[in-house]
Design a protein around this motif. Structure first.
Motif, mmCIF file in Angstrom:
data_model
loop_
_atom_site.group_PDB
_atom_site.id
_atom_site.type_symbol
_atom_site.label_atom_id
_atom_site.label_comp_id
_atom_site.label_asym_id
_atom_site.label_seq_id
_atom_site.Cartn_x
_atom_site.Cartn_y
_atom_site.Cartn_z
ATOM 1 N N TYR A 36 -20.393 36.993 -0.576
ATOM 2 C CA TYR A 36 -20.813 37.208 0.290
ATOM 3 C C TYR A 36 -19.927 38.665 1.346
ATOM 4 C CZ TYR A 36 -21.738 32.688 1.204
ATOM 5 O OH TYR A 36 -22.589 31.591 1.077
ATOM 6 N N GLN A 38 -17.522 40.526 4.571
ATOM 7 C CA GLN A 38 -17.267 40.573 5.608
ATOM 8 C C GLN A 38 -16.914 41.148 6.128
ATOM 9 O OE1 GLN A 38 -14.127 36.586 5.995
ATOM 10 N NE2 GLN A 38 -14.650 35.905 7.632
ATOM 11 N N LEU A 44 -19.526 35.856 8.641
ATOM 12 C CA LEU A 44 -19.282 36.370 6.634
ATOM 13 C C LEU A 44 -21.139 36.242 6.884
ATOM 14 C CD1 LEU A 44 -17.813 32.419 4.491
ATOM 15 C CD2 LEU A 44 -16.772 34.754 4.523
ATOM 16 N N PHE A 91 -14.299 43.252 2.689
ATOM 17 C CA PHE A 91 -13.603 41.971 1.839
ATOM 18 C C PHE A 91 -15.165 40.934 1.511
ATOM 19 C CE2 PHE A 91 -10.473 39.769 1.315
ATOM 20 C CZ PHE A 91 -10.587 37.776 1.652
ATOM 21 N N ILE A 93 -16.823 38.437 -0.901
ATOM 22 C CA ILE A 93 -16.464 37.134 -1.702
ATOM 23 C C ILE A 93 -16.950 36.677 -2.109
ATOM 24 C CG2 ILE A 93 -14.753 35.309 -0.721
ATOM 25 C CD1 ILE A 93 -14.387 36.395 2.443
ATOM 26 N N HIS A 108 -17.276 26.313 -3.259
ATOM 27 C CA HIS A 108 -15.360 26.858 -2.681
ATOM 28 C C HIS A 108 -15.782 28.447 -2.716
ATOM 29 C CE1 HIS A 108 -13.742 23.044 -2.984
ATOM 30 N NE2 HIS A 108 -15.030 22.484 -3.404
ATOM 31 N N PHE A 109 -14.586 28.671 -1.938
ATOM 32 C CA PHE A 109 -14.867 30.168 -2.194
ATOM 33 C C PHE A 109 -13.492 30.708 -2.692
ATOM 34 C CE2 PHE A 109 -18.217 31.954 0.657
ATOM 35 C CZ PHE A 109 -17.849 30.437 1.471
ATOM 36 N N GLY A 110 -13.668 31.671 -4.091
ATOM 37 C CA GLY A 110 -12.978 32.394 -4.655
ATOM 38 C C GLY A 110 -12.147 33.396 -3.443
ATOM 39 N N ASP A 111 -10.902 34.280 -4.134
ATOM 40 C CA ASP A 111 -9.747 34.362 -2.674
ATOM 41 C C ASP A 111 -10.399 36.374 -1.655
ATOM 42 O OD1 ASP A 111 -6.400 33.302 -4.711
ATOM 43 O OD2 ASP A 111 -8.316 32.506 -2.578
ATOM 44 N N GLY A 112 -11.319 36.367 -2.082
ATOM 45 C CA GLY A 112 -11.533 37.386 -2.265
ATOM 46 C C GLY A 112 -11.371 38.735 -2.272
ATOM 47 N N ARG A 114 -10.716 42.529 -1.596
ATOM 48 C CA ARG A 114 -10.315 43.605 -0.180
ATOM 49 C C ARG A 114 -10.483 45.245 -0.908
ATOM 50 N NH1 ARG A 114 -9.544 42.833 4.850
ATOM 51 N NH2 ARG A 114 -8.958 40.387 4.307
ATOM 52 N N SER B 43 -10.132 33.940 1.859
ATOM 53 C CA SER B 43 -11.348 33.583 2.211
ATOM 54 C C SER B 43 -11.541 32.151 3.066
ATOM 55 C CB SER B 43 -11.236 33.556 0.485
ATOM 56 O OG SER B 43 -10.711 32.379 -0.240
ATOM 57 N N PRO B 44 -12.220 31.426 3.073
ATOM 58 C CA PRO B 44 -12.649 29.880 3.748
ATOM 59 C C PRO B 44 -12.015 29.392 2.817
ATOM 60 C CG PRO B 44 -14.620 31.380 3.862
ATOM 61 C CD PRO B 44 -13.256 32.341 3.645
#
Lengths: 118, 111
Positions: A36, A38, A44, A91, A93, A108-112, A114, B43-44
């Protein structure tokens, strides 16, 4: 604890640089992962679906030659932003469904990551 | 028409009150519904998942699903300042794991 690990968390680089972002599923196999993007104060936007052992599926409007996705193993997907430009700053993700690719499995998402392109 | 709609807010509630977040979806084939919380710059994080009509409770959170009305909501009891975040509603339709997200509702819990 985290079930999806994403690295790096932040990248600042010059225009024209290619940037690779890694997404790992921890203690579970993910035949499918999602990438994704953002932008600030926006929701997202799904860029692509990463499929283990086969080509990624890109959403409409996303350049597959610009955003290279490789899903070489059951626990790792990578996104490479090639020749990044300032408009690619965002960002990024990744996510993976816990429990593999079965239906009804929450993602479940990773921390992203930037990404800032100067 | 957006596939998943949420009021962008901000929704302001006093500490200790019940926060009610709403979401409507257009695809009647949607089978799975999720609420994510996203703090600014993060993040979500999955809060709740719900798959069948009715209520599902987990601690201070209750998800409510009404497939006939194509409506899913999230109630947060005893709201705390730490609940201040953007709450994203997501649905999944048919096979596969692709999610469709709403634009999110910003919640502010005030002291």
């Amino acid at each position: 604890g985290a079930v999806v690990s994403q690295h790096p968390s932040r990248v600042i680089c010059k225009s024209g640089t290619s940037v690779k972002i890694e997404c790992r599923s921890l203690d579970f196999q993910a035949t499918t992962m999602f990438w994704y993007r953002q932008f600030p104060k926006k929701s997202l936007m799904l860029m692509a679906t990463s499929n283990e052992g086969s080509k990624a599926t890109y959403e409409q409007g996303v350049e597959k030659d610009k955003f290279l996705i490789n899903h070489a193993s059951l626990t790792l997907s990578t996104l490479t932003v090639t020749s990044a430009h300032p408009e690619d700053s965002s960002f990024y993700i990744c996510s993976a469904p816990l429990g593999g690719s079965g239906e009804n499995q929450p993602q479940h998402f990773g921390d992203g990551t930037r990404l800032s392109i100067l | 028409q957006k596939e998943v709609e949420q009021n962008s807010g901000p929704l302001s509630v006093p500490e200790g009150a019940i926060a009610s977040l709403n979401c409507t979806y257009s695809d009647r084939g949607s089978q799975s519904f999720f609420w994510y919380r996203q703090y600014s710059g993060k993040s979500p994080e999955l809060i709740m998942s719900i798959y069948s009509n009715g209520d599902k409770e987990d601690g201070r959170f209750t998800a409510q699903l009404n497939k006939a009305s194509q409506y899913v909501s999230l109630l947060i009891r005893d709201s705390q300042p730490s609940d201040s975040a953007t709450y994203l509603c997501a649905t999944r339709t048919g096979g596969g794991n692709k999610l469709t997200f709403g634009t999110g509702t910003q919640l502010k819990v005030e002291l």
